[in-house]
Design a protein around this motif. Structure first.
Motif, PDB file in Angstrom:
ATOM      1  N   GLY A   1       0.794  -1.216   0.000  1.00 20.15           N
ATOM      2  CA  GLY A   1       0.000   0.000   0.000  1.00 20.15           C
ATOM      3  C   GLY A   1       0.830   1.271   0.000  1.00 20.15           C
ATOM      4  O   GLY A   1       0.393   2.314   0.530  1.00 20.15           O
ATOM      5  N   VAL A   2       2.006   1.249  -0.601  1.00  9.82           N
ATOM      6  CA  VAL A   2       2.916   2.403  -0.584  1.00  9.82           C
ATOM      7  C   VAL A   2       2.792   3.238  -1.849  1.00  9.82           C
ATOM      8  O   VAL A   2       2.962   4.467  -1.818  1.00  9.82           O
ATOM      9  CB  VAL A   2       4.380   1.928  -0.398  1.00  9.82           C
ATOM     10  N   LEU A   3       2.487   2.595  -2.963  1.00 11.77           N
ATOM     11  CA  LEU A   3       2.441   3.313  -4.233  1.00 11.77           C
ATOM     12  C   LEU A   3       1.453   4.478  -4.179  1.00 11.77           C
ATOM     13  O   LEU A   3       0.360   4.371  -3.609  1.00 11.77           O
ATOM     14  CB  LEU A   3       2.053   2.356  -5.360  1.00 11.77           C
ATOM     15  N   ASP A   4       1.859   5.594  -4.774  1.00 13.85           N
ATOM     16  CA  ASP A   4       1.006   6.796  -4.894  1.00 13.85           C
ATOM     17  C   ASP A   4       0.600   7.382  -3.541  1.00 13.85           C
ATOM     18  O   ASP A   4      -0.471   7.977  -3.413  1.00 13.85           O
ATOM     19  CB  ASP A   4      -0.243   6.476  -5.723  1.00 13.85           C
ATOM     20  N   THR A   5       1.473   7.206  -2.554  1.00 13.48           N
ATOM     21  CA  THR A   5       1.250   7.852  -1.256  1.00 13.48           C
ATOM     22  C   THR A   5       2.154   9.068  -1.141  1.00 13.48           C
ATOM     23  O   THR A   5       3.186   9.159  -1.815  1.00 13.48           O
ATOM     24  CB  THR A   5       1.539   6.880  -0.098  1.00 13.48           C
ATOM     25  N   PRO A   6       1.795  10.051  -0.290  1.00 18.07           N
ATOM     26  CA  PRO A   6       2.630  11.254  -0.140  1.00 18.07           C
ATOM     27  C   PRO A   6       4.004  10.918   0.432  1.00 18.07           C
ATOM     28  O   PRO A   6       4.222   9.840   1.011  1.00 18.07           O
ATOM     29  CB  PRO A   6       1.820  12.116   0.832  1.00 18.07           C
ATOM     30  N   SER A   7       4.926  11.860   0.295  1.00 15.34           N
ATOM     31  CA  SER A   7       6.253  11.680   0.876  1.00 15.34           C
ATOM     32  C   SER A   7       6.152  11.606   2.390  1.00 15.34           C
ATOM     33  O   SER A   7       5.234  12.166   3.004  1.00 15.34           O
ATOM     34  CB  SER A   7       7.172  12.827   0.474  1.00 15.34           C
ATOM     35  N   GLU A   8       7.093  10.865   2.993  1.00 18.06           N
ATOM     36  CA  GLU A   8       7.101  10.684   4.444  1.00 18.06           C
ATOM     37  C   GLU A   8       8.521  10.911   4.951  1.00 18.06           C
ATOM     38  O   GLU A   8       9.498  10.459   4.324  1.00 18.06           O
ATOM     39  CB  GLU A   8       6.625   9.290   4.830  1.00 18.06           C
ATOM     40  N   ALA A   9       8.616  11.556   6.101  1.00 13.38           N
ATOM     41  CA  ALA A   9       9.928  11.915   6.645  1.00 13.38           C
ATOM     42  C   ALA A   9      10.797  10.690   6.892  1.00 13.38           C
ATOM     43  O   ALA A   9      12.021  10.743   6.684  1.00 13.38           O
ATOM     44  CB  ALA A   9       9.749  12.705   7.943  1.00 13.38           C
ATOM     45  N   VAL A  10      10.165   9.576   7.319  1.00 12.71           N
ATOM     46  CA  VAL A  10      10.955   8.397   7.659  1.00 12.71           C
ATOM     47  C   VAL A  10      11.700   7.862   6.430  1.00 12.71           C
ATOM     48  O   VAL A  10      12.821   7.350   6.537  1.00 12.71           O
ATOM     49  CB  VAL A  10      10.059   7.303   8.286  1.00 12.71           C
ATOM     50  N   PHE A  11      11.099   7.983   5.244  1.00 11.48           N
ATOM     51  CA  PHE A  11      11.771   7.550   4.019  1.00 11.48           C
ATOM     52  C   PHE A  11      12.740   8.623   3.503  1.00 11.48           C
ATOM     53  O   PHE A  11      13.836   8.295   3.025  1.00 11.48           O
ATOM     54  CB  PHE A  11      10.739   7.198   2.948  1.00 11.48           C
ATOM     55  N   ASP A  12      12.347   9.896   3.606  1.00 13.09           N
ATOM     56  CA  ASP A  12      13.247  10.975   3.179  1.00 13.09           C
ATOM     57  C   ASP A  12      14.531  10.989   4.001  1.00 13.09           C
ATOM     58  O   ASP A  12      15.612  11.275   3.480  1.00 13.09           O
ATOM     59  CB  ASP A  12      12.548  12.328   3.294  1.00 13.09           C
ATOM     60  N   ASP A  13      14.418  10.664   5.298  1.00 13.78           N
ATOM     61  CA  ASP A  13      15.615  10.617   6.152  1.00 13.78           C
ATOM     62  C   ASP A  13      16.626   9.605   5.612  1.00 13.78           C
ATOM     63  O   ASP A  13      17.844   9.821   5.661  1.00 13.78           O
ATOM     64  CB  ASP A  13      15.231  10.241   7.584  1.00 13.78           C
ATOM     65  N   ILE A  14      16.115   8.487   5.086  1.00 13.67           N
ATOM     66  CA  ILE A  14      17.012   7.457   4.556  1.00 13.67           C
ATOM     67  C   ILE A  14      17.711   7.946   3.292  1.00 13.67           C
ATOM     68  O   ILE A  14      18.921   7.740   3.109  1.00 13.67           O
ATOM     69  CB  ILE A  14      16.232   6.154   4.290  1.00 13.67           C
TER      70      ILE A  14
END
Length: 620
Positions: free
Chosen positions: A21-34
């Motif tokens: 359920g990740v596709l087409d979801t908004p950006s998230e800090a936890v992934f941007d941090d990586i």
């Protein structure tokens, strides 16, 4: 431009990807941090988390690129190549790589010169996308940077797993709250489970799985395919009643280890399937599997026989990531095949994961190449001397198989014999190598003229269980004589004797009348006893190398056991040979305690036929 290839299992891979359920979801800090960490570790201008959908490469996170697009076509993506090879794809300079020189992402924006993609591997081994470091200038990563990015890629998958678990929990809560929704399907499952026996058949299992997967909010569950390793041999030698007893006993022991809500089904004569509902955490499933394995350690008693209850279990976990029951059962089968090939334990289990998928692919390739090698008559005999421990002079040779692949690699028996057994090829390998060994014996006899020697060859259980292969061996022995004063000896593993089968005894007596000596190989590792050897025309017992290695081992010595075996051999009029001798102290202890013959690296490693001829000439 070389377009990104499509893997054969792409439909299953896409189902796995969509289950998060990740596709087409908004950006998230936890992934941007990586992805920011990717920049910091590599010094690259761009960090990306890319997921490969059916026709597009979609970015969950992209840092360092102004006005970055949300997606690009899959066919031009670098990451499309990464997911196929399932290991890091590092392109130091795209203009120097023929695959990417004219790629639109190289010739146009963002003008990629350096790319390092680290595949995002799901727990079941599917590649979802990649964690990428990208730059507009050529670059080289250090080994430490590569290791760090591999760790970060695993963290991306962990974050995706947490997201999926949250979604599954939310779905389960919605399903519980719904009134009337899915009621008919649920009632069908309840009706099915209430009408069947405590153990389902294959058709009922398929119905249950189809209904479960067809729910709007299907529950998580684990599925385990369990194959009883000894079923075929017990059925062939002791009959169907004994084999059915094995299955029933094993099933009862397994059922005692399972949660009350678990379901069991007969899937084939030798296989059962276990379904563990509402379980998705590997640690909880592993704990149940370990209890199951422990319950099968004690063998089944059938009269005076000990029958192994060993099981190979392959496990797949449903997290709304399979579209049908066949795919789920297939993945469990892949994992099971890896468990079967692992001969280190009597019973074991394996989850479907990247290692299992890659190992299964490797096994399939080895099996394909092995069939071709057998057709081409390419099995190679190697000889290891059996010596008089007092003098060190050879009294015989054991023939061992080797196989040189088309790539030139010389493969040892433990690399391909387990696979050959699973594929039903070990009997053909036996016959081919025995024929070559007998032919080579005449060349070896010329190197040591007038010296009587024993030529020892191994017989697999598949050969002994096949009347056709047994007859071919007898014909080979009758039509291909050994040199004067040489004798053929056949070695069979100890466990095969425990069945005490009259047909086996008759065949071994036929071999004996042909002048063939009978030897028991790897003695001490199975469940037979020396007294039972009187039922067969056995002349020699070969003591397993694991006992020789433990001579004078302070923590787990084997000295007393070796003394007992030698004393019983003496009392029963049997010869003994100690295998795996590597040190002078082992040799001295064995001689002091009555052992006269042995083999091992102390005297010689296995050699080619030509090298064996030179070895024998030294003693002539």
């Amino acid at each position: 431009m070389q377009e990104a290839p499509i893997p054969e299992d792409d439909a299953a891979r896409l189902k796995e990807l969509h289950s998060y359920g990740v596709l087409d979801t908004p950006s998230e800090a936890v992934f941007d941090d990586i992805t920011y960490l990717v920049q910091d570790i590599t010094g690259a201008k761009i960090g990306v988390i890319s997921l490969i959908d059916e026709n597009r490469q979609w970015f969950k996170s992209c840092v360092g690129l102004d006005d970055a697009p949300q997606e690009t076509p899959r066919n031009i993506s670098f990451c499309g190549h990464t997911i196929v090879q399932r290991r890091p794809l590092i392109v130091n300079d795209a203009l120097e790589d023929d695959r990417f020189t004219d790629n639109p992402l190289v010739q146009g924006d963002p003008r990629i010169r350096f790319y390092a993609g680290f595949p995002l591997i799901a727990s079941n081994g599917m590649a979802l996308g990649s964690l990428c470091a990208i730059d507009t200038e050529p670059k080289v990563l250090t080994a430490k940077q590569v290791t760090s990015l591999e760790r970060l890629a695993r963290q991306v998958v962990s974050q995706m797993e947490l997201r999926r678990e949250a979604l599954l929990l939310q779905s389960a809560e919605l399903a519980l709250q719904s009134q009337g929704e899915n009621r008919q399907a649920k009632q069908e499952i309840i009706h099915l489970l209430s009408d069947i026996n405590p153990v389902m058949n294959r058709e009922q299992l398929q119905q249950m799985l189809s209904l479960m997967l067809g729910l709007d909010q299907p529950p998580c569950f684990a599925l385990a395919r369990c194959k009883f390793k000894e079923y075929s041999r017990v059925s062939a030698t002791l009959g169907d009643a004994a084999a059915d007893n094995l299955i029933q006993t094993g099933l009862e022991r397994l059922r005692d280890c399972l949660p009350t809500q678990a379901s069991i089904a007969y899937y084939s004569h030798s296989e059962i399937v276990i379904v563990l509902p509402h379980l998705s955490e590997e640690s909880a499933i592993k704990a149940i599997a370990e209890r199951c394995m422990a319950s099968l350690e004690e063998p089944l008693k059938l009269g005076d026989r000990d029958i192994e209850l060993g099981v190979s279990m392959g496990i797949a976990v449903f997290k709304n990531n399979y579209s049908n029951a066949s795919s789920l059962l297939s993945d469990a089968s892949i994992a099971q095949r890896i468990a079967i090939a692992d001969r280190t334990k009597n019973s074991n289990f394996t989850f479907i994961n990247l290692h299992a998928r890659m190992a299964a692919q490797q096994q399939y390739q080895i099996e394909t190449d092995l069939r071709r090698a057998i057709r081409r008559n390419e099995m190679i005999p190697y000889m290891q001397p059996i010596v008089d421990l007092a003098t060190g002079k050879p009294i015989g040779l054991e023939c061992l198989v080797r196989w040189r692949t088309d790539s030139g690699e010389m493969m040892l028996p433990d690399q391909f014999l387990p696979i050959s057994h699973l594929a039903g090829l070990s009997g053909e390998i036996d016959l081919q190598i025995i024929q070559k060994a007998i032919q080579a014996s005449h060349e070896l006899a010329n190197a040591a003229p007038g010296k009587p020697l024993q030529l020892s060859v191994n017989l697999s259980s598949l050969l002994l269980e096949s009347e056709g292969l047994r007859d071919r061996l007898l014909q080979l022995i009758r039509s291909t004589p050994l040199p004067k004063d040489w004798q053929l000896q056949v070695e069979l593993v100890e466990d095969y004797l425990q069945n005490n089968d009259s047909e086996l005894g008759a065949y071994l007596n036929t071999l004996r009348r042909q002048g063939v000596a009978i030897s028991i190989d790897d003695f001490g590792t199975g469940y037979s006893s020396l007294s039972r050897l009187h039922n067969y025309p056995v002349r020699t017992v070969k003591v397993d190398c694991s006992f020789v290695k433990r001579i004078d081992n302070t923590s787990n010595p084997s000295n007393q056991l070796l003394k007992t075996i030698q004393n019983l051999c003496t009392d029963l009029g049997l010869e003994s040979t100690a295998e795996g001798i590597e040190t002078d102290s082992q040799r001295a202890w064995l001689m002091q305690n009555g052992y006269k013959h042995g083999q091992g690296y102390l005297f010689s490693r296995p050699m080619s036929v030509a090298a064996t001829g030179h070895y024998l000439a030294q003693f002539h």
